[in-house]
Design an enzyme around this catalytic site. Structure first.
Site: not given
Ligand code: ADP
Ligand code: MG
Length: 396
Positions: A40, A201, A353, A376
């Site tokens: 950073r 989610k 992230g 975020g």
């Molecule tokens: P970002 O931070 O890029 O917005 P998210 O936080 O929404 O992404 O999602 C990332 C997480 O989702 C990862 O830790 C990954 O392990 C989890 N994930 C992806 N597919 C699955 C799955 N089928 N079951 C459980 N967790 C999952």
């Protein structure tokens, strides 16, 4: 939201005192306080160097960690001043406070071409509260405000938005690039515009899906959140992630996509496991998942279908891994999408992230047009929300 904002290139900074909001929120070793990753600080160098070359006097500031308005010696920015000084190859004057006597005296004495750093902004309760008195004191140190901490633009804090009430406000190169590339993709994308959405989610991504449904030609859904959509379509999903209370929402979104003529792609096969474990044996199944299994990644046919949809795209925005990429046995889907983006010839933007971490970990970071560094903030950008740290900057 207007993303067409003035940058440091649109304002005369020569001989002026510039308050520069950076993101120096670096990871540190818990025991020694040593900076474990200076990415950073390195990222902030182009804007700093430009300002110094233009003969501005730079008053840099940042938060570090979560001191919650308390003075915490473990979260001092002193180590950052030292590292910044090494990277710049010149002295970085460090103030012992934020807007107190030491900062005021050092800012007043600062000469064009010199740089100083204030102490951790969040040591003062006024920062996160966006207290106008604190914001005014910060502003009083300088004549121009340059914002370059994209990771905090979704927060209306004194140093990210409040100060702009008192000073001409423009962006540095980091925020400038985010606005240029992400803003353009959302406002006037080169089509077809494909959004690839995944992650754990549905509830985290509701507003992202809503917003992109208004703009994209194709929406691809993978990852943990795809099972709620699969269930809403009448498929069995075994022990996979499910948000029961989002089933109706999932149905609504699919209906909305149909009404708008947006392609809405879901996995047609899956890679599963009996338990959520790094060592679990991958089991390939079709669209329906048996009761004893949980979906961990997209399957081979899905990889083909999703990759084909990305292939002819003009713009691809990707947020959310396709599976549990942290476990090597379930990283193939995410890796394949990274590869598909890399080979697409499209403008490719990765936000979020974990998504950014996945693309980096899998070795595709330098193949993307842009990896948004906001976490975020990137998500709120994709949600189409008004970002206080952007809205406060001068329009072009
Ligand atoms: P970002 O931070 O890029 O917005 P998210 O936080 O929404 O992404 O999602 C990332 C997480 O989702 C990862 O830790 C990954 O392990 C989890 N994930 C992806 N597919 C699955 C799955 N089928 N079951 C459980 N967790 C999952
Ligand atoms: Mg995440």
């Amino acid at each position: 939201m207007n993303y067409n904002k003035k940058t440091v290139k649109d304002i005369d900074v020569a001989g002026k005192k510039v308050l520069l909001r950076c993101d120096f929120n670096v990871p540190q070793d818990k025991a020694t306080g040593a900076i474990t990753d200076d990415k950073r600080i390195v990222a902030a160098l182009p804007t700093i160097q430009y300002l110094l070359e233009q003969n501005a006097a730079v008053i840099a500031c940042s938060h570090l960690g979560k001191p919650k308005g308390e003075w915490k010696q473990s979260l001092t920015l002193a180590p950052v001043a030292e590292r910044l000084s090494q990277l710049l190859g010149r002295e970085v004057i460090f103030a012992k406070d934020i807007v107190g006597e030491d900062a005021q005296a050092k800012a007043a004495a600062l000469q064009p071409g010199q740089i100083m750093l204030l102490e951790n902004l969040r040591f003062d309760k006024g920062e996160e509260k966006n207290d106008p008195i604190f914001a005014k004191k910060l502003a009083d140190l300088a004549e121009i405000y340059v914002s370059d901490a994209f990771g905090t633009v979704h927060r209306a804090h004194a140093s990210t938005a409040g100060v702009a009430a008192y000073l001409p406000a423009v962006s540095g190169f980091l925020i400038g690039k985010e606005l240029d590339i992400m803003g353009k993709a959302l406002d006037d994308p080169k089509r077809p515009f494909v959004a690839v959405l995944g992650g754990a989610k549905v509830s985290d991504k509701i507003n992202v899906i809503n917003n992109l449904l208004e703009k994209a030609d194709t929406i691809i859904i993978g990852g943990g959140m795809s099972y709620t959509f699969a269930k809403a379509n009448g498929h069995t999903i075994g022990k996979s992630l499910l948000e029961e209370d989002k089933l109706d929402y999932a149905k609504d979104m699919m209906q909305k996509a149909k009404d708008k003529g947006v392609n809405f792609l879901l996995p047609c096969d899956n890679l599963c496991a009996v338990e959520f474990s790094k060592d679990a044996q991958p089991v390939a199944v079709g669209e329906d998942i048996p009761a004893d299994l949980m979906g961990m990644d997209i399957g081979e046919k899905t990889i083909e279908a999703f990759s084909a949809a990305v292939k002819g795209a003009g713009t691809v925005v990707w947020n959310g891994p396709m599976g549990v990429f942290e476990f090597p046995a379930f990283a193939e889907g995410t890796k394949a999408m990274a590869k598909a983006l890399a080979e697409s010839g499209a403008i490719t933007i990765v936000g979020g992230g974990d998504s950014a971490a996945a693309v980096e970990q899998l070795g595709y970071a330098d193949k993307m047009t842009h990896i948004s560094t906001g976490g975020g903030a990137s998500l709120e950008f994709l949600e189409g929300k008004e970002l206080p740290g952007v809205a406060c900057l001068l329009d072009k």
